[in-house]
Design an enzyme around this catalytic site. Structure first.
Site, short mmCIF file in Angstrom:
data_model
loop_
_atom_site.label_atom_id
_atom_site.label_comp_id
_atom_site.label_asym_id
_atom_site.label_seq_id
_atom_site.Cartn_x
_atom_site.Cartn_y
_atom_site.Cartn_z
N TYR A 11 -4.14 7.42 -1.62
CA TYR A 11 -2.91 8.14 -1.24
C TYR A 11 -1.74 7.84 -2.19
CZ TYR A 11 1.18 9.12 1.78
OH TYR A 11 2.39 9.55 2.28
N ASN A 35 -12.28 4.70 0.11
CA ASN A 35 -11.34 5.36 1.04
C ASN A 35 -10.64 6.51 0.35
OD1 ASN A 35 -10.19 5.53 3.63
ND2 ASN A 35 -8.30 4.57 2.89
N PHE A 80 -3.33 -0.88 -6.84
CA PHE A 80 -3.30 -0.34 -5.47
C PHE A 80 -4.58 -0.67 -4.71
CE2 PHE A 80 -0.73 2.84 -7.85
CZ PHE A 80 0.43 2.83 -7.08
N SER A 124 3.61 -5.29 0.72
CA SER A 124 3.95 -4.53 1.93
C SER A 124 5.03 -5.27 2.70
CB SER A 124 2.68 -4.44 2.79
OG SER A 124 2.99 -4.00 4.08
N TYR A 149 -5.07 -8.22 7.47
CA TYR A 149 -4.53 -7.36 6.41
C TYR A 149 -3.19 -7.92 5.91
CZ TYR A 149 -1.97 -3.68 4.12
OH TYR A 149 -1.21 -3.00 3.20
N LYS A 153 -2.06 -9.76 2.13
CA LYS A 153 -0.95 -9.39 1.22
C LYS A 153 -0.08 -10.62 0.92
CE LYS A 153 -1.85 -5.10 0.57
NZ LYS A 153 -2.22 -4.57 -0.72
N PHE A 178 7.70 -0.17 2.42
CA PHE A 178 7.93 -0.04 3.86
C PHE A 178 6.93 1.01 4.39
CE2 PHE A 178 11.08 -3.10 5.21
CZ PHE A 178 11.21 -3.76 4.01
N LEU A 200 1.51 6.68 12.10
CA LEU A 200 2.22 7.68 12.89
C LEU A 200 2.23 9.08 12.26
CD1 LEU A 200 3.99 8.30 15.36
CD2 LEU A 200 5.97 7.57 14.00
N ARG A 292 1.85 -1.33 21.38
CA ARG A 292 0.62 -1.66 20.64
C ARG A 292 0.72 -3.13 20.22
NH1 ARG A 292 -0.63 1.84 15.25
NH2 ARG A 292 1.26 0.79 14.56
P1 NAD Z 1 -5.66 4.14 0.10
O1 NAD Z 1 -6.75 3.58 0.92
O2 NAD Z 1 -5.42 5.60 0.15
O3 NAD Z 1 -5.87 3.73 -1.44
C1 NAD Z 1 -6.54 2.57 -1.82
C2 NAD Z 1 -7.58 2.98 -2.85
O4 NAD Z 1 -8.28 1.82 -3.31
C3 NAD Z 1 -8.63 3.94 -2.29
O5 NAD Z 1 -8.75 5.01 -3.18
C4 NAD Z 1 -9.92 3.11 -2.24
O6 NAD Z 1 -11.05 3.91 -2.46
C5 NAD Z 1 -9.67 2.11 -3.34
N1 NAD Z 1 -10.34 0.81 -3.18
C6 NAD Z 1 -10.37 0.02 -2.08
N2 NAD Z 1 -11.03 -1.12 -2.34
C7 NAD Z 1 -11.42 -1.05 -3.64
C8 NAD Z 1 -12.15 -1.91 -4.49
N3 NAD Z 1 -12.61 -3.09 -4.06
N4 NAD Z 1 -12.39 -1.51 -5.77
C9 NAD Z 1 -11.95 -0.32 -6.22
N5 NAD Z 1 -11.26 0.54 -5.44
C10 NAD Z 1 -11.00 0.17 -4.17
O7 NAD Z 1 -4.33 3.34 0.46
P2 NAD Z 1 -2.83 3.63 0.05
O8 NAD Z 1 -2.08 4.00 1.27
O9 NAD Z 1 -2.76 4.48 -1.15
O10 NAD Z 1 -2.37 2.15 -0.32
C11 NAD Z 1 -2.43 1.66 -1.64
C12 NAD Z 1 -2.03 0.19 -1.62
O11 NAD Z 1 -0.75 0.06 -1.05
C13 NAD Z 1 -2.97 -0.69 -0.80
O12 NAD Z 1 -3.12 -1.92 -1.47
C14 NAD Z 1 -2.21 -0.88 0.49
O13 NAD Z 1 -2.54 -2.08 1.11
C15 NAD Z 1 -0.77 -0.88 0.00
N6 NAD Z 1 0.18 -0.48 1.03
C16 NAD Z 1 -0.01 0.68 1.71
C17 NAD Z 1 0.88 1.05 2.69
C18 NAD Z 1 0.64 2.30 3.50
O14 NAD Z 1 1.13 2.39 4.63
N7 NAD Z 1 -0.05 3.31 2.99
C19 NAD Z 1 1.99 0.26 2.97
C20 NAD Z 1 2.18 -0.91 2.24
C21 NAD Z 1 1.26 -1.27 1.27
C1 WQD Z 2 4.90 3.31 12.96
C2 WQD Z 2 5.55 3.38 14.32
C3 WQD Z 2 4.17 2.45 16.05
C4 WQD Z 2 0.98 5.42 15.73
C5 WQD Z 2 1.56 -0.12 9.31
C6 WQD Z 2 1.09 -1.46 8.87
C7 WQD Z 2 1.91 -1.94 7.70
C8 WQD Z 2 1.98 -0.88 6.59
C9 WQD Z 2 2.32 0.47 7.11
C10 WQD Z 2 0.39 -1.33 4.92
C11 WQD Z 2 5.36 2.11 15.15
C12 WQD Z 2 4.35 3.93 16.26
C13 WQD Z 2 2.14 4.71 15.54
C14 WQD Z 2 0.79 6.11 16.96
C15 WQD Z 2 2.94 5.35 17.69
N1 WQD Z 2 0.74 -0.71 5.94
N2 WQD Z 2 3.11 4.67 16.51
N3 WQD Z 2 1.79 6.06 17.88
O1 WQD Z 2 2.73 -0.20 12.21
O2 WQD Z 2 4.92 0.23 11.02
O3 WQD Z 2 2.92 -0.23 9.71
O4 WQD Z 2 1.48 0.81 8.22
O5 WQD Z 2 0.89 -2.29 4.41
O6 WQD Z 2 1.33 -3.12 7.28
O7 WQD Z 2 1.22 -2.37 9.96
O8 WQD Z 2 3.08 1.93 10.85
O9 WQD Z 2 2.60 4.29 11.17
O10 WQD Z 2 1.18 2.58 12.38
O11 WQD Z 2 3.54 2.91 13.10
O12 WQD Z 2 3.81 5.33 18.56
O13 WQD Z 2 -0.24 6.75 17.19
O14 WQD Z 2 4.89 4.43 15.07
O15 WQD Z 2 4.17 1.77 17.28
O16 WQD Z 2 6.52 1.95 15.93
P1 WQD Z 2 3.44 0.35 11.06
P2 WQD Z 2 2.51 2.98 11.85
#
Ligand code: NAD
Ligand code: WQD
Length: 338
Positions: A11, A35, A80, A124, A149, A153, A178, A200, A292
């Site tokens: 993503y 993924n 990522f 994160s 998770y 991080k 965020f 969400l 939750r």
């Molecule tokens: P995502 O799952 O869409 O992207 C991660 C990608 O990494 C995927 O394409 C997956 O196929 C690949 N991948 C996973 N493990 C791998 C491995 N061992 N070797 C090679 N490829 C691998 O997730 P995203 O939302 O794009 O997140 C990217 C990064 O940002 C992640 O590290 C995630 O933890 C971090 N992050 C995401 C969020 C969020 O809410 N989306 C928030 C904070 C931090």
């Molecule tokens: C947002 C708000 C829920 C789903 C998570 C990870 C965090 C980061 C981002 C990677 C909260 C509420 C959610 C639903 C709901 N990822 N909610 N109904 O929990 O802030 O963060 O994703 O690093 O580490 O914990 O994101 O989108 O799950 O929730 O009411 O079906 O929406 O309670 O208040 P969150 P979220």
């Protein structure tokens, strides 16, 4: 000269690859597609008219990394790749520590062997655990994470900090995202979760399109203005730009930096529902249930350090995030591979 993007088919990765290509960088992607679909990168190529080099492999595969570093003149790595589901991490902690912690260690070791010294890591806001107060600045206490998770991080940040002391010529930036949301405005790239979404915005999107019947709102008794959880939602295109800014400023300051990427504004779950209803011109069916486990009341950023150190700030508002999320969902009801 090229930038290696691990997890570049995912993503945030795919939107960042697009932004890198648009500004003329050469990009190499390594992704095991655990993924993601390679279709995201096909679309990136369509949108930009440029193609990243793609290696379908795991970051735990040292030989694949060695080959990539030998074949391309890589100067920087944006990392990522990793697993990101909070609930899955509780069920499969070893998979999370292996992918996220060991994977980063393998990558770092191979970078060092190849003489590549610049790393931007996807951290994160989860590293702040249950915030003592908001907004969260980089000086806020970290720790107290409530799931593997989040702990993975935090562990990687600590490993990178320790590593930067031993190897001060490295340039390491941890970007603490965020809540990423939204999609590329073309409607061709977006978030494509496997199964029922945990987050969400994808959940609301799937209710809007009729794939899911009803959103469950987790708790309306938090000490927040309307009782629902408050988060700092940031447009994925702003996030992508944040990585470009971090690349541009990698040589400023210390060997190790941790910087928030957020908007500095918090919105509640009910705010999001309203904004999405407006963007999609439809009612979102929802019901309120209990909290939750592991959720915090409020989590939003002080985003001034990114402004000062990277010259970056988010420019897209909630309305644009919801508009683009909806545009992606309605144009791709089944995601990339439908
Ligand atoms: P995502 O799952 O869409 O992207 C991660 C990608 O990494 C995927 O394409 C997956 O196929 C690949 N991948 C996973 N493990 C791998 C491995 N061992 N070797 C090679 N490829 C691998 O997730 P995203 O939302 O794009 O997140 C990217 C990064 O940002 C992640 O590290 C995630 O933890 C971090 N992050 C995401 C969020 C969020 O809410 N989306 C928030 C904070 C931090
Ligand atoms: C947002 C708000 C829920 C789903 C998570 C990870 C965090 C980061 C981002 C990677 C909260 C509420 C959610 C639903 C709901 N990822 N909610 N109904 O929990 O802030 O963060 O994703 O690093 O580490 O914990 O994101 O989108 O799950 O929730 O009411 O079906 O929406 O309670 O208040 P969150 P979220």
């Amino acid at each position: 000269m090229a930038i290696l993007v691990t997890g570049g088919a995912g993503y945030i990765g795919s939107h960042t690859v697009l932004a890198l290509l648009e500004r003329g960088e050469d990009v190499v992607v390594i992704d095991n597609l655990s993924n993601a679909s390679q279709e995201s990168l096909i679309r990136v190529a369509e949108l930009t008219g440029k193609e990243p080099a793609i290696c379908v492999a795991d970051i735990l595969d040292r030989n694949a990394l060695k080959t990539l570093f030998a074949q391309h003149n890589i100067t920087d790595v944006i990392h990522f790749a990793g697993l990101k589901s909070v609930s899955e991490s509780i069920a499969k902690p070893l998979a999370y520590y292996e992918n996220n912690v060991v994977g980063t260690m393998v990558l770092l070791d191979e970078m060092q062997r190849a003489g590549v010294h610049s790393l931007i890591f996807s951290s994160s806001a989860t590293v702040y655990g249950n915030p003592e107060s908001v907004p969260l600045s980089e000086a806020s206490r970290t720790g107290g994470t409530t799931n593997p998770y989040g702990t993975s991080k935090l562990m990687v940040e600590q490993i990178l900090r320790d590593f930067s002391v031993a190897e001060p010529h490295f340039r390491i930036t941890c970007l603490r995202y965020f809540n990423p949301a939204g999609a590329h405005p073309s409607g061709r790239l977006g978030e494509d979760p496997n199964g029922i979404p945990n987050n969400l915005v994808p959940y609301i999107s799937q209710v809007a399109i009729g794939k899911l019947a009803c959103l469950t709102v987790f708790g309306d008794d938090y000490p927040t203005p309307d009782g629902t959880g408050v988060r700092d939602y940031i447009h994925v295109m702003d996030l992508a730009q944040g990585h470009l800014a971090a690349l541009d400023h990698r040589n400023d300051g210390e060997a190790f930096k941790a910087i928030n990427l957020g908007t500095g504004v918090g919105y509640s779950v009910l705010d999001l529902i309203k904004a999405f209803e407006k963007a999609a011109q439809t009612k979102i069916n929802y019901r309120i249930v209990g909290r939750r486990s592991g959720d915090v009341a409020e989590c939003w950023s002080d985003s001034s350090l990114a402004r000062q150190q990277l010259g970056w700030q988010a420019t897209r508002n909630l309305e644009e995030m919801m508009r683009d999320a909806w545009n992606w969902q309605k144009n791709n009801p089944g995601g990339y591979n439908a």
